[in-house]
Design a protein around this motif. Structure first.
Motif, PDB file in Angstrom:
ATOM      1  N   ALA A  33      34.709  41.610  47.303  1.00  0.00           N
ATOM      2  CA  ALA A  33      36.069  41.087  47.376  1.00  0.00           C
ATOM      3  C   ALA A  33      36.301  40.239  48.613  1.00  0.00           C
ATOM      4  N   SER A  34      35.453  40.373  49.627  1.00  0.00           N
ATOM      5  CA  SER A  34      35.746  39.736  50.912  1.00  0.00           C
ATOM      6  C   SER A  34      35.844  38.219  50.803  1.00  0.00           C
ATOM      7  N   HIS A  35      34.975  37.591  50.000  1.00  0.00           N
ATOM      8  CA  HIS A  35      34.981  36.134  49.916  1.00  0.00           C
ATOM      9  C   HIS A  35      36.153  35.608  49.108  1.00  0.00           C
ATOM     10  N   LEU A  36      36.875  36.479  48.433  1.00  0.00           N
ATOM     11  CA  LEU A  36      38.011  36.044  47.635  1.00  0.00           C
ATOM     12  C   LEU A  36      39.299  35.989  48.440  1.00  0.00           C
ATOM     13  N   THR A  37      39.302  36.616  49.615  1.00  0.00           N
ATOM     14  CA  THR A  37      40.551  36.772  50.344  1.00  0.00           C
ATOM     15  C   THR A  37      40.693  35.812  51.501  1.00  0.00           C
ATOM     16  N   THR A  38      39.693  35.009  51.773  1.00  0.00           N
ATOM     17  CA  THR A  38      39.809  34.068  52.873  1.00  0.00           C
ATOM     18  C   THR A  38      40.402  32.756  52.373  1.00  0.00           C
ATOM     19  N   GLY A  69      41.681  29.126  45.081  1.00  0.00           N
ATOM     20  CA  GLY A  69      42.601  29.572  44.034  1.00  0.00           C
ATOM     21  C   GLY A  69      43.281  30.884  44.358  1.00  0.00           C
ATOM     22  N   LEU A  70      42.490  31.922  44.675  1.00  0.00           N
ATOM     23  CA  LEU A  70      43.071  33.223  44.986  1.00  0.00           C
ATOM     24  C   LEU A  70      43.791  33.244  46.330  1.00  0.00           C
ATOM     25  N   PRO A  71      43.259  32.605  47.377  1.00  0.00           N
ATOM     26  CA  PRO A  71      44.028  32.574  48.625  1.00  0.00           C
ATOM     27  C   PRO A  71      45.401  31.920  48.471  1.00  0.00           C
ATOM     28  N   ILE A  72      45.479  30.840  47.709  1.00  0.00           N
ATOM     29  CA  ILE A  72      46.779  30.221  47.463  1.00  0.00           C
ATOM     30  C   ILE A  72      47.645  31.160  46.630  1.00  0.00           C
ATOM     31  N   SER A  73      47.025  31.862  45.694  1.00  0.00           N
ATOM     32  CA  SER A  73      47.775  32.832  44.884  1.00  0.00           C
ATOM     33  C   SER A  73      48.385  33.913  45.761  1.00  0.00           C
ATOM     34  N   TYR A  77      52.203  32.745  36.828  1.00  0.00           N
ATOM     35  CA  TYR A  77      51.106  32.207  36.028  1.00  0.00           C
ATOM     36  C   TYR A  77      49.907  31.868  36.916  1.00  0.00           C
ATOM     37  N   HIS A  78      50.160  31.160  38.005  1.00  0.00           N
ATOM     38  CA  HIS A  78      49.073  30.732  38.888  1.00  0.00           C
ATOM     39  C   HIS A  78      48.288  31.932  39.404  1.00  0.00           C
ATOM     40  N   MET A  79      48.992  32.985  39.819  1.00  0.00           N
ATOM     41  CA  MET A  79      48.329  34.165  40.364  1.00  0.00           C
ATOM     42  C   MET A  79      47.482  34.866  39.310  1.00  0.00           C
TER      43      MET A  79
END
Length: 411
Positions: free
Chosen positions: A294-299, A335-339, A245-247
């Protein structure tokens, strides 16, 4: 004077415990082992407690040692000191309850605010030392990225152990009425589309989008079940529904925000496309985003967006109005890095594939139940990661290349 001596004695005792337990590596479990132990006659509270008393000190001591490797200025921020005290207190609680049951619920709740609190510490440190050029920006990013990946993965694993024990043995009723088929926090036959669509990820993300943008895109969800040869059976896997769910919730939030901001005041928004595909064993959930950055979403470092004035607690979500300049639909940066760490916890992954000018495909990959926890381990040589992680200067730098092509010599 007695109080001071008692505190010093207690601190010395805790240091010895940390030094002792950090010598051991955590014992990773597979999802299948979690299920086998928690089902039927195998479920034994005493055995679970014995394992927790042996394993939790190891995991807590390992992560406490990792925290101590951070640069002193970061360790001295109030937020990081608070997080450090929580881990020390939890380890002390487990040591004191060796002969009787520890309050697992209290230990788990103590760490509810670890994510936003550590985020605040990182922001305080960055503002003081990185922006002042007292710490190289590239080195800051790599070092803190390295630490946070391991720190939050350890947190996920500890909460998994505590959740399993609490849900299985925390009350008189062994079966959760809301989720009667689950074994602890794991659903052996999790229907993926119910988590993705249903009353969960998509609907909750859509509700937030409606409240902020006064509109929201529809969902086009496709399902492919290659395991049962196209017989129409829904995709089911053994997994932790809350992790899934979180992801997916985070992906939908980003996809909806991208769609609404790209089309702005248009009343005709394209739908968000999602695909659930199951192979012989492994699961893929793909969500398409309508932008390519996408780069800023993966850090895993929230350098651009500091935590909000009123921090959310644990994994709960609070909506903040647009007039307050910080809203949940825009995210807090982690949010996305924790996912991604949730996906990697059982050896899966979350990857973003960006096509410039077109969009980004986000894929969640979940592997079979045989895969074990991905756990960090304390290593004395890890301190090197906090001192230097610079690449060798053996690549061309465009600004240093000759501007006049006539200066090139013939070979």
């Amino acid at each position: 004077m007695r109080i001071v001596r008692a505190l010093m004695s207690n601190a010395s005792s805790m240091r010895k415990h940390i030094d002792y337990y950090s010598r051991f590596s955590p014992s990773p479990l597979s999802m299948k082992q979690f299920l086998d132990f928690g089902s039927g006659e195998n479920a034994c509270e005493r055995t679970s407690l014995t394992f927790l008393r042996q394993e939790l000190p190891v995991r807590l001591a390992n992560i406490t040692k990792k925290i101590k490797l951070l640069p002193d200025p970061l360790l001295e921020t109030p937020s990081v000191r608070l997080v450090q005290s929580w881990y020390m207190q939890s380890l002390q609680d487990i040591m004191e309850f060796k002969e009787k049951d520890a309050d697992d619920e209290k230990i788990r709740n103590r760490h509810n605010d670890v994510i936003p609190t550590m985020a605040q510490g990182a922001v305080e440190y960055k503002e003081t030392y990185v922006q002042g050029d007292l710490w190289p920006r590239g080195l800051w990013t790599k070092n803190v990225q390295y630490f946070l990946d391991r720190f939050y993965m350890s947190r996920i694993s500890i909460r998994m152990l505590l959740n399993q024990h609490t849900l299985l043995f925390g009350g008189k009723v062994r079966v959760n009425p809301a989720h009667p088929k689950q074994i602890g926090s794991i659903d052996p036959h999790c229907t993926v589309t119910e988590v993705v669509r249903g009353k969960y990820a998509y609907e909750n993300a859509r509700n937030l989008c409606d409240r902020y943008y006064m509109n929201s895109p529809e969902l086009v969800l496709e399902e492919f079940n290659g395991k049962f040869h196209y017989d129409g059976k829904p995709v089911t896997v053994g997994y932790v529904p809350s992790h899934l769910y979180h992801m997916v919730f985070e992906l939908f939030k980003n996809a909806m925000r991208a769609t609404m901001e790209l089309y702005e005041d248009s009343m005709d928004y394209p739908p968000v496309h999602a695909l659930v595909a199951l192979g012989s064993e492994d699961l893929t959930v793909k969500v398409q985003l309508l932008y390519s950055a996408a780069s800023h979403l993966t850090t895993l470092i929230w350098l651009e967006t500091p935590p909000p004035p009123t921090q959310p607690s644990g994994e709960s979500f609070h909506f903040i109005t647009r007039s307050q300049h910080t809203i949940l639909i825009a995210g807090y940066g982690y949010g996305l890095p924790i996912s991604r760490l949730y996906a990697r916890y059982f050896q899966g992954d979350l990857k973003l594939y960006s096509l410039e000018g077109y969009g980004t495909d986000a894929g969640i990959y979940a592997l079979s139940m045989e895969y074990i926890e991905k756990l960090p381990v304390y290593n004395k040589s890890a301190w090197k990661h906090y001192k230097t992680m610079r690449e060798a200067d053996d690549w061309c730098i465009p600004s240093k290349e000759p501007k006049d092509m006539t200066t090139f010599r013939s070979f």
